[in-house]
Design a protein around this motif. Structure first.
Motif, mmCIF file in Angstrom:
data_model
loop_
_atom_site.group_PDB
_atom_site.id
_atom_site.type_symbol
_atom_site.label_atom_id
_atom_site.label_comp_id
_atom_site.label_asym_id
_atom_site.label_seq_id
_atom_site.Cartn_x
_atom_site.Cartn_y
_atom_site.Cartn_z
ATOM 1 N N GLY A 76 41.823 39.203 61.130
ATOM 2 C CA GLY A 76 42.473 39.028 60.333
ATOM 3 C C GLY A 76 42.160 39.004 59.137
ATOM 4 O O GLY A 76 43.480 39.898 57.899
ATOM 5 N N LEU A 77 41.021 39.783 58.654
ATOM 6 C CA LEU A 77 40.422 39.630 57.383
ATOM 7 C C LEU A 77 40.353 41.077 57.232
ATOM 8 O O LEU A 77 40.383 41.945 55.809
ATOM 9 N N SER A 78 40.980 41.903 58.272
ATOM 10 C CA SER A 78 40.830 43.566 57.798
ATOM 11 C C SER A 78 42.184 44.097 57.616
ATOM 12 O O SER A 78 42.561 44.743 57.865
ATOM 13 N N GLN A 79 43.101 43.354 58.112
ATOM 14 C CA GLN A 79 44.456 43.778 58.461
ATOM 15 C C GLN A 79 45.405 42.972 57.641
ATOM 16 O O GLN A 79 45.722 41.469 56.960
ATOM 17 N N PRO A 80 45.555 44.051 56.704
ATOM 18 C CA PRO A 80 46.600 43.561 55.400
ATOM 19 C C PRO A 80 47.883 42.897 55.616
ATOM 20 O O PRO A 80 48.200 42.590 56.396
ATOM 21 N N GLY A 81 48.382 41.863 54.814
ATOM 22 C CA GLY A 81 49.150 40.947 55.168
ATOM 23 C C GLY A 81 48.752 39.733 55.984
ATOM 24 O O GLY A 81 49.663 39.632 56.797
ATOM 25 N N SER A 82 47.884 40.122 56.511
ATOM 26 C CA SER A 82 47.798 38.700 58.046
ATOM 27 C C SER A 82 47.965 37.438 57.728
ATOM 28 O O SER A 82 47.460 36.925 58.650
ATOM 29 N N GLY A 83 47.494 36.914 55.848
ATOM 30 C CA GLY A 83 47.591 35.702 55.704
ATOM 31 C C GLY A 83 46.389 34.599 55.802
ATOM 32 O O GLY A 83 46.213 33.853 55.456
ATOM 33 N N VAL A 84 44.640 35.785 55.844
ATOM 34 C CA VAL A 84 43.694 35.102 55.724
ATOM 35 C C VAL A 84 43.337 36.275 54.914
ATOM 36 O O VAL A 84 43.026 37.619 55.041
ATOM 37 N N TYR A 85 42.652 35.703 53.646
ATOM 38 C CA TYR A 85 41.656 36.566 52.825
ATOM 39 C C TYR A 85 40.477 35.566 52.719
ATOM 40 O O TYR A 85 40.475 34.704 52.437
ATOM 41 N N ALA A 86 39.333 37.427 51.826
ATOM 42 C CA ALA A 86 38.611 36.161 51.701
ATOM 43 C C ALA A 86 38.172 37.303 50.303
ATOM 44 O O ALA A 86 38.323 38.396 49.909
ATOM 45 N N PHE A 87 37.016 36.150 49.193
ATOM 46 C CA PHE A 87 36.885 36.276 48.315
ATOM 47 C C PHE A 87 35.800 36.239 47.706
ATOM 48 O O PHE A 87 35.271 35.099 47.993
ATOM 49 N N ILE A 88 34.678 37.143 46.746
ATOM 50 C CA ILE A 88 33.784 37.061 46.737
ATOM 51 C C ILE A 88 33.134 37.211 45.681
ATOM 52 O O ILE A 88 33.205 38.148 44.736
ATOM 53 N N SER A 89 32.533 35.775 44.725
ATOM 54 C CA SER A 89 32.348 35.954 43.430
ATOM 55 C C SER A 89 31.016 35.618 42.797
ATOM 56 O O SER A 89 30.521 34.519 43.214
ATOM 57 N N ASN A 90 30.662 35.592 41.444
ATOM 58 C CA ASN A 90 30.090 35.410 40.852
ATOM 59 C C ASN A 90 29.900 34.014 40.234
ATOM 60 O O ASN A 90 31.132 34.033 39.473
ATOM 61 N N ASP A 91 28.762 33.330 39.133
ATOM 62 C CA ASP A 91 28.916 32.291 38.401
ATOM 63 C C ASP A 91 29.403 32.714 36.636
ATOM 64 O O ASP A 91 29.981 32.061 36.327
ATOM 65 N N ARG A 92 29.599 34.128 36.986
ATOM 66 C CA ARG A 92 30.484 34.911 35.376
ATOM 67 C C ARG A 92 32.172 34.924 35.983
ATOM 68 O O ARG A 92 32.718 35.706 35.237
ATOM 69 N N ARG A 93 32.529 34.445 37.436
ATOM 70 C CA ARG A 93 33.721 34.641 37.727
ATOM 71 C C ARG A 93 34.338 35.708 37.805
ATOM 72 O O ARG A 93 35.491 36.804 38.079
ATOM 73 N N GLU A 94 33.341 37.479 38.261
ATOM 74 C CA GLU A 94 33.345 37.997 39.012
ATOM 75 C C GLU A 94 33.407 38.862 39.891
ATOM 76 O O GLU A 94 33.041 38.233 41.136
ATOM 77 N N LEU A 95 34.276 39.715 40.523
ATOM 78 C CA LEU A 95 34.296 40.127 41.998
ATOM 79 C C LEU A 95 33.869 40.381 41.807
ATOM 80 O O LEU A 95 33.605 41.884 42.128
ATOM 81 N N LEU A 96 33.272 40.421 43.329
ATOM 82 C CA LEU A 96 32.621 40.972 43.509
ATOM 83 C C LEU A 96 32.602 41.716 45.088
ATOM 84 O O LEU A 96 32.296 43.024 45.381
ATOM 85 N N TRP A 97 33.258 40.697 46.330
ATOM 86 C CA TRP A 97 33.978 41.858 47.198
ATOM 87 C C TRP A 97 35.537 40.993 47.648
ATOM 88 O O TRP A 97 35.298 39.460 47.525
ATOM 89 N N GLN A 98 36.158 41.517 47.781
ATOM 90 C CA GLN A 98 37.496 41.479 48.415
ATOM 91 C C GLN A 98 37.609 41.859 50.278
ATOM 92 O O GLN A 98 37.076 43.022 50.695
ATOM 93 N N SER A 99 38.267 40.688 50.916
ATOM 94 C CA SER A 99 38.401 41.471 52.361
ATOM 95 C C SER A 99 39.685 42.223 52.202
ATOM 96 O O SER A 99 40.341 42.652 51.210
ATOM 97 N N ASP A 100 39.803 43.688 53.339
ATOM 98 C CA ASP A 100 40.697 44.506 53.778
ATOM 99 C C ASP A 100 42.310 43.711 53.938
ATOM 100 O O ASP A 100 43.225 43.876 53.114
#
Length: 454
Positions: A76-100
């Motif tokens: 679900g994290l690799s398929q767009p529009g799957s309904g499951v999404y993940a993000f990683i950010s730092n303490d400065r609220r900068e986006l470091l990674w997001q799932s496909d």
């Protein structure tokens, strides 16, 4: 309002069930739906937390941020529009990674998820009011070789799956409860028919009595109905006894009138003067009038009935004693009224007057000098004793003198119906009269049982 209610007990009870049972079902549906919804939300949180742990297990720190492999075990994290999404950010609220899978998400939604940053050890799980998503935010402190870095892993899960499960659950629940409701109402109807069947049998028995096919309500009824049938049987018995009393009264009246009529008829053939014949007719007419009045007074007396009121016995006995003292003044009788002050009779005062009047006059007629009336409480009523110091009654004569028209001593005037009248009145109350010898006065003792009406 009463006109709108059905007259049938069965219809009323079934209507009440028809109203109450659906209300109970609706309340049950609301409670079950809420419980199922809470369990689904808890499942969403658990799934989101497992995905966070999965990402933590795959993440590697490169000195600047966390890196994840291109291919993730969670499809679900690799398929767009799957309904499951993940993000990683730092303490400065900068986006470091997001799932496909988040490639097609609006930028505003991603930005809004980065704005909040929980404290270490604080996990946030909430429903986004503006978007149909559940958000889990998990803070992580990554300890490197020389420093500690703070990251946040966010997981968005669409609520579409939860809503589909709720719709399916509600459909199954309403269908099941509707079937239960129909079954419950059917069973309730059958139970009502079975439970109210004794009332139908009671109505059928009453119709048989009305047609003359039965004399009383027979058979066994439930304990709740049995008191009603017992009272109805008692009422029917009282009514039959009353009719029997009327027949006896008419028979007594006819029998008593035969003698005066025969005297008048016989005198018509005799050669009497007009004055003598007029005097004879007047005398016999007065006698017939007395007989009619006496029988009417008996016929209209109230039986032991449904609205009996307590009557104080002692004052009534004293009134009768005062009258009899004057009637038998030449005998110099001593009449002792030893009835208890609290003694009461539950019935018609005229019946008690008839009872005590006959017994006390009988005692005064045959007693020599002493008559005594006393009372004694009994378990189911009141015992009254009338004693005299006369010749008494032999055991073999005790039952004879209670029969209608029977007299032992023919030397005194009387018709032999006084004691029979007492027995008739007592029978209507379920009482009894017994005759034996007085231990102290040595004469006759009449013992009368007056039951308590229930």
């Amino acid at each position: 309002m009463r006109r709108l209610l059905p007259r049938s007990l069965k219809s009323r009870l079934f209507l009440a069930s028809l109203i109450v049972l659906p209300l109970i079902m609706v309340v049950a549906v609301v409670i079950l739906q809420r419980a199922h919804y809470d369990s689904l939300v808890a499942s969403e949180r658990s799934q989101a937390q497992l995905q966070v742990y999965l990402l933590l297990g795959l993440a590697e720190f490169d000195g600047h941020g966390l890196n994840l492999p291109d291919m993730l075990p969670e499809p679900g994290l690799s398929q767009p529009g799957s309904g499951v999404y993940a993000f990683i950010s730092n303490d400065r609220r900068e986006l470091l990674w997001q799932s496909d899978s988040a490639a097609l998400l609006p930028a505003e939604l991603i930005t809004s998820t980065l704005q909040s940053f929980p404290q270490p050890g604080q996990v946030i799980f909430r429903y986004l009011e503006t978007e149909p998503f559940y958000l889990l935010q998990y803070p992580v402190i990554w300890v490197g070789s020389n420093e500690e870095r703070l990251f946040k892993i966010s997981v968005l899960r669409s609520d579409e799956r939860l809503r589909e499960q709720m719709r399916a659950f509600s459909t199954r629940l309403w269908g099941s409860l509707l079937g239960v409701l129909v079954l419950a109402l059917s069973m309730q109807y059958l139970i009502l028919r079975w439970g109210l069947r004794p009332l139908g049998r009671l109505a059928a028995d009453l119709r048989r009595i009305e047609k003359g096919e039965a004399d009383s309500l027979s058979g066994h009824y439930p304990r709740e109905v049995q008191p009603v049938t017992d009272n109805l049987n008692q009422l029917l018995l009282t009514e039959r006894q009353q009719r029997e009393r009327y027949r006896n009264t008419l028979a007594d009246l006819a029998h008593s009138l035969k003698t005066p009529l025969a005297v008048i008829h016989g005198a018509s053939g005799e050669k009497l003067s007009a004055e003598a014949y007029r005097s004879l007719v007047e005398e016999q007419s007065q006698r017939m009038n007395q007989i009619v009045q006496y029988q009417l007074s008996r016929a209209v007396k109230t039986r032991g009935g449904l609205a009996a009121r307590p009557v104080d016995v002692r004052p009534l006995v004293q009134r009768i004693a005062d009258v009899l003292t004057k009637v038998y003044a030449e005998k110099g009788l001593r009449i002792d009224n030893d009835v208890a002050q609290d003694a009461q009779f539950q019935g018609d005062e005229r019946d008690l007057m008839e009872l005590m009047g006959n017994l006390m006059e009988n005692a005064c007629k045959y007693g020599h000098q002493w008559v005594r009336i006393s009372s004694c409480p009994a378990r189911n009523g009141l015992l009254l004793f009338v004693e005299d110091d006369g010749p008494g009654v032999l055991p073999t004569q005790a039952k004879v003198i209670l029969e209608r028209g029977q007299r032992i001593d023919t030397s005194t005037s009387g018709q032999g119906i006084g004691l029979a009248v007492v027995v008739d009145i007592l029978s209507s109350y379920g009482g009894a009269l017994e005759v034996d010898s007085s231990p102290e006065l040595q004469g006759a003792r009449f013992r009368m049982m007056l039951p308590t009406l229930t």
